[in-house]
Write a protein that holds these residues in place. Structure first.
Motif, PDB file in Angstrom:
ATOM      1  N   SER A 151       0.835  -1.204   0.000  1.00 49.01           N
ATOM      2  CA  SER A 151       0.000   0.000   0.000  1.00 49.01           C
ATOM      3  C   SER A 151       0.872   1.257   0.000  1.00 49.01           C
ATOM      4  O   SER A 151       0.601   2.217  -0.734  1.00 49.01           O
ATOM      5  CB  SER A 151      -0.929   0.000   1.225  1.00 49.01           C
ATOM      6  N   VAL A 152       1.909   1.258   0.823  1.00 50.61           N
ATOM      7  CA  VAL A 152       2.833   2.392   0.872  1.00 50.61           C
ATOM      8  C   VAL A 152       3.613   2.490  -0.434  1.00 50.61           C
ATOM      9  O   VAL A 152       3.794   3.575  -0.993  1.00 50.61           O
ATOM     10  CB  VAL A 152       3.796   2.247   2.072  1.00 50.61           C
ATOM     11  N   ILE A 153       4.071   1.347  -0.932  1.00 53.93           N
ATOM     12  CA  ILE A 153       4.820   1.317  -2.191  1.00 53.93           C
ATOM     13  C   ILE A 153       3.986   1.899  -3.334  1.00 53.93           C
ATOM     14  O   ILE A 153       4.477   2.678  -4.162  1.00 53.93           O
ATOM     15  CB  ILE A 153       5.241  -0.136  -2.516  1.00 53.93           C
ATOM     16  N   LYS A 154       2.712   1.516  -3.387  1.00 56.77           N
ATOM     17  CA  LYS A 154       1.834   2.001  -4.454  1.00 56.77           C
ATOM     18  C   LYS A 154       1.644   3.512  -4.368  1.00 56.77           C
ATOM     19  O   LYS A 154       1.565   4.210  -5.395  1.00 56.77           O
ATOM     20  CB  LYS A 154       0.477   1.294  -4.378  1.00 56.77           C
ATOM     21  N   HIS A 155       1.582   4.034  -3.165  1.00 55.54           N
ATOM     22  CA  HIS A 155       1.347   5.465  -2.963  1.00 55.54           C
ATOM     23  C   HIS A 155       2.521   6.314  -3.441  1.00 55.54           C
ATOM     24  O   HIS A 155       2.311   7.364  -4.050  1.00 55.54           O
ATOM     25  CB  HIS A 155       1.071   5.730  -1.478  1.00 55.54           C
ATOM     26  N   ILE A 156       3.740   5.867  -3.211  1.00 59.97           N
ATOM     27  CA  ILE A 156       4.899   6.725  -3.435  1.00 59.97           C
ATOM     28  C   ILE A 156       5.647   6.441  -4.736  1.00 59.97           C
ATOM     29  O   ILE A 156       6.358   7.307  -5.249  1.00 59.97           O
ATOM     30  CB  ILE A 156       5.879   6.623  -2.240  1.00 59.97           C
ATOM     31  N   SER A 157       5.497   5.242  -5.308  1.00 58.08           N
ATOM     32  CA  SER A 157       6.389   4.809  -6.392  1.00 58.08           C
ATOM     33  C   SER A 157       5.864   5.134  -7.784  1.00 58.08           C
ATOM     34  O   SER A 157       4.658   5.245  -8.009  1.00 58.08           O
ATOM     35  CB  SER A 157       6.631   3.300  -6.296  1.00 58.08           C
ATOM     36  N   HIS A 158       6.803   5.265  -8.725  1.00 58.69           N
ATOM     37  CA  HIS A 158       6.481   5.325 -10.144  1.00 58.69           C
ATOM     38  C   HIS A 158       6.636   3.930 -10.771  1.00 58.69           C
ATOM     39  O   HIS A 158       5.808   3.508 -11.574  1.00 58.69           O
ATOM     40  CB  HIS A 158       7.412   6.317 -10.863  1.00 58.69           C
ATOM     41  N   SER A 194      -2.899  -9.737  -3.684  1.00 50.22           N
ATOM     42  CA  SER A 194      -4.166 -10.253  -3.149  1.00 50.22           C
ATOM     43  C   SER A 194      -4.269 -10.059  -1.640  1.00 50.22           C
ATOM     44  O   SER A 194      -5.371 -10.054  -1.080  1.00 50.22           O
ATOM     45  CB  SER A 194      -4.317 -11.738  -3.488  1.00 50.22           C
ATOM     46  N   ALA A 195      -3.128  -9.901  -0.963  1.00 50.87           N
ATOM     47  CA  ALA A 195      -3.123  -9.732   0.492  1.00 50.87           C
ATOM     48  C   ALA A 195      -3.238  -8.277   0.930  1.00 50.87           C
ATOM     49  O   ALA A 195      -3.361  -7.999   2.129  1.00 50.87           O
ATOM     50  CB  ALA A 195      -1.853 -10.339   1.082  1.00 50.87           C
ATOM     51  N   VAL A 196      -3.224  -7.338  -0.024  1.00 53.51           N
ATOM     52  CA  VAL A 196      -3.338  -5.917   0.326  1.00 53.51           C
ATOM     53  C   VAL A 196      -4.771  -5.619   0.764  1.00 53.51           C
ATOM     54  O   VAL A 196      -5.721  -5.933   0.036  1.00 53.51           O
ATOM     55  CB  VAL A 196      -2.957  -5.021  -0.877  1.00 53.51           C
ATOM     56  N   PRO A 197      -4.987  -5.029   1.961  1.00 54.59           N
ATOM     57  CA  PRO A 197      -6.347  -4.747   2.431  1.00 54.59           C
ATOM     58  C   PRO A 197      -7.075  -3.756   1.522  1.00 54.59           C
ATOM     59  O   PRO A 197      -6.465  -2.853   0.953  1.00 54.59           O
ATOM     60  CB  PRO A 197      -6.122  -4.136   3.827  1.00 54.59           C
ATOM     61  N   VAL A 198      -8.396  -3.935   1.394  1.00 53.56           N
ATOM     62  CA  VAL A 198      -9.247  -3.031   0.616  1.00 53.56           C
ATOM     63  C   VAL A 198     -10.098  -2.236   1.587  1.00 53.56           C
ATOM     64  O   VAL A 198     -10.648  -2.782   2.547  1.00 53.56           O
ATOM     65  CB  VAL A 198     -10.140  -3.830  -0.364  1.00 53.56           C
ATOM     66  N   ALA A 199     -10.240  -0.924   1.337  1.00 48.82           N
ATOM     67  CA  ALA A 199     -10.952  -0.054   2.276  1.00 48.82           C
ATOM     68  C   ALA A 199     -12.443  -0.379   2.355  1.00 48.82           C
ATOM     69  O   ALA A 199     -13.072  -0.230   3.402  1.00 48.82           O
ATOM     70  CB  ALA A 199     -10.748   1.406   1.871  1.00 48.82           C
ATOM     71  N   ASP A 200     -13.031  -0.839   1.251  1.00 48.64           N
ATOM     72  CA  ASP A 200     -14.457  -1.157   1.220  1.00 48.64           C
ATOM     73  C   ASP A 200     -14.688  -2.520   1.884  1.00 48.64           C
ATOM     74  O   ASP A 200     -14.201  -3.547   1.390  1.00 48.64           O
ATOM     75  CB  ASP A 200     -14.938  -1.185  -0.227  1.00 48.64           C
ATOM     76  N   PRO A 201     -15.471  -2.594   2.992  1.00 46.86           N
ATOM     77  CA  PRO A 201     -15.674  -3.883   3.685  1.00 46.86           C
ATOM     78  C   PRO A 201     -16.330  -4.947   2.810  1.00 46.86           C
ATOM     79  O   PRO A 201     -16.005  -6.130   2.916  1.00 46.86           O
ATOM     80  CB  PRO A 201     -16.586  -3.502   4.864  1.00 46.86           C
ATOM     81  N   LYS A 202     -17.257  -4.539   1.928  1.00 50.93           N
ATOM     82  CA  LYS A 202     -17.924  -5.508   1.058  1.00 50.93           C
ATOM     83  C   LYS A 202     -16.935  -6.137   0.077  1.00 50.93           C
ATOM     84  O   LYS A 202     -16.935  -7.352  -0.144  1.00 50.93           O
ATOM     85  CB  LYS A 202     -19.063  -4.831   0.303  1.00 50.93           C
ATOM     86  N   LEU A 203     -16.102  -5.291  -0.528  1.00 44.81           N
ATOM     87  CA  LEU A 203     -15.096  -5.805  -1.465  1.00 44.81           C
ATOM     88  C   LEU A 203     -14.060  -6.649  -0.738  1.00 44.81           C
ATOM     89  O   LEU A 203     -13.567  -7.646  -1.277  1.00 44.81           O
ATOM     90  CB  LEU A 203     -14.414  -4.639  -2.197  1.00 44.81           C
ATOM     91  N   GLU A 204     -13.731  -6.251   0.487  1.00 44.72           N
ATOM     92  CA  GLU A 204     -12.744  -7.000   1.267  1.00 44.72           C
ATOM     93  C   GLU A 204     -13.250  -8.420   1.566  1.00 44.72           C
ATOM     94  O   GLU A 204     -12.472  -9.385   1.518  1.00 44.72           O
ATOM     95  CB  GLU A 204     -12.434  -6.259   2.571  1.00 44.72           C
ATOM     96  N   ARG A 205     -14.538  -8.553   1.867  1.00 48.35           N
ATOM     97  CA  ARG A 205     -15.098  -9.872   2.160  1.00 48.35           C
ATOM     98  C   ARG A 205     -15.140 -10.756   0.915  1.00 48.35           C
ATOM     99  O   ARG A 205     -14.975 -11.974   0.992  1.00 48.35           O
ATOM    100  CB  ARG A 205     -16.500  -9.720   2.750  1.00 48.35           C
ATOM    101  N   LYS A 206     -15.349 -10.136  -0.246  1.00 46.24           N
ATOM    102  CA  LYS A 206     -15.440 -10.898  -1.493  1.00 46.24           C
ATOM    103  C   LYS A 206     -14.068 -11.265  -2.062  1.00 46.24           C
ATOM    104  O   LYS A 206     -13.950 -12.168  -2.893  1.00 46.24           O
ATOM    105  CB  LYS A 206     -16.214 -10.098  -2.543  1.00 46.24           C
TER     106      LYS A 206
END
Length: 329
Positions: free
Chosen positions: A220-227, A260-272
């Motif tokens: 998550s951090v890598i995605k935020h800062i990296s090109h 696939s192990a990166v958490p998703v902010a939306d609880p519905k999407l996270e459960r699916k």
């Protein structure tokens, strides 16, 4: 078009480890910490490096900055081969490549004031500066990272973890480098402080046109800062791509499992969401698997994987993967 500031070619780092496999006779085993990593970094760009603990991320960073010896390969900075230089000539380039370490408090000398810590690189690389000139530069860089001038005579133990990391960033910036290697600089900080430090680095990059290598196990951090993002497994490069390409179309099975192990902010999407679990543990770098080093945990392994290491395959000009049986989403 940005210029390439750093080029790493087939970099390998091995260590001799004492072994007692031979009865009454100590021999040596080879620990392959980094085993053939290549990439390019452009001016003003951020390369994120991700992988499990023990996969060789920090060793790679230390090899680039000459803190550990390189076994083979080539590191080129601004077109100059750093390995073939004399020590005196290499010293000229060291001020342009600085490092921020993982533990903010442990990386600061507890016996020195903040001012002395930040000015230490100036004493090494700019000995012609007098005390007043050094202090002026220290106060300037303290302002850049959000430290008040009245704390210049305080000691590291008087600061929080986030403030200590700002001090470490100021120390790295004071020589006005062109490349900063960040070795998990936010992993020891609270989540809210992580965001502050990451955003600070991004702001400084824009202001000073810095190139960054950002190491983390947090995608998550890598995605935020990296090109661009480089994925490493057991010292081997397995995938390298632009950030959006790597997340939207992961090709290597290891990278798919990480994403696939990166958490998703939306609880519905996270459960699916379906997490791709990896079987087994990370193999020993002293005795890695033959052929593809990921084959012992790979869900898509084929016979060829145990025979020969996969060569790199280039997709769409800039997406590199090393796998015999990759499939896009």
């Amino acid at each position: 078009m940005r210029d390439v500031i750093l080029k790493v070619e087939d970099l390998k780092v091995q260590f001799d480890i004492k072994s007692n496999k031979h009865f009454f006779d100590f021999g040596y085993d080879k620990l392959k910490a980094v085993d053939g990593v290549s990439f390019e970094l452009k001016q003003g760009e951020t390369l994120g490096i991700v992988g499990e603990s023990g996969c060789g991320k920090s060793t790679l960073a230390r090899a680039i900055i000459d803190l550990v010896p390189i076994t083979s390969g080539k590191v080129t900075f601004e077109g100059q081969d750093l390995n073939s230089m004399s020590e005196n000539k290499r010293w000229h380039y060291k001020k342009d490549i600085q490092m921020i370490f993982q533990d903010p408090l442990a990386s600061l000398d507890p016996r020195m004031t903040i001012g002395d810590i930040i000015s230490q690189p100036l004493l090494s690389f700019f000995p012609e500066l007098n005390k007043a000139q050094r202090k002026e530069k220290v106060l300037e860089v303290m302002k850049k990272v959000g430290l008040l001038p009245n704390v210049i005579n305080r000691y590291p133990h008087e600061f929080s973890g986030g403030q200590c990391q700002r001090i470490g960033i100021a120390r790295a910036l004071v020589t006005k480098p062109k490349l900063i290697i960040c070795d998990e600089p936010v992993s020891a900080l609270d989540v809210s402080i992580q965001a502050q430090v990451t955003n600070l680095l991004m702001d400084l990059q824009k202001e000073m046109n810095l190139s960054l290598i950002f190491i983390s196990h947090d995608l998550s951090v890598i995605k935020h800062i990296s090109h661009k993002i480089l994925v490493i497994y057991l010292g081997n490069m397995v995938e390298l791509a632009e950030k959006n390409d790597l997340f939207n179309n992961p090709l290597h099975p290891y990278n798919k499992a990480l994403i696939s192990a990166v958490p998703v902010a939306d609880p519905k999407l996270e459960r699916k969401k379906k997490i791709q679990f990896l079987d087994g543990d990370l193999p020993s770098p002293i005795n890695p698997p033959s052929g593809c080093v990921f084959r012992t945990r790979c869900p898509s392994v084929i016979d060829l994987c145990s025979v020969k290491k996969p060569e790199k395959t280039v997709i769409n000009n800039n997406h590199i993967v090393k796998c015999y049986n990759f499939q896009s989403y």
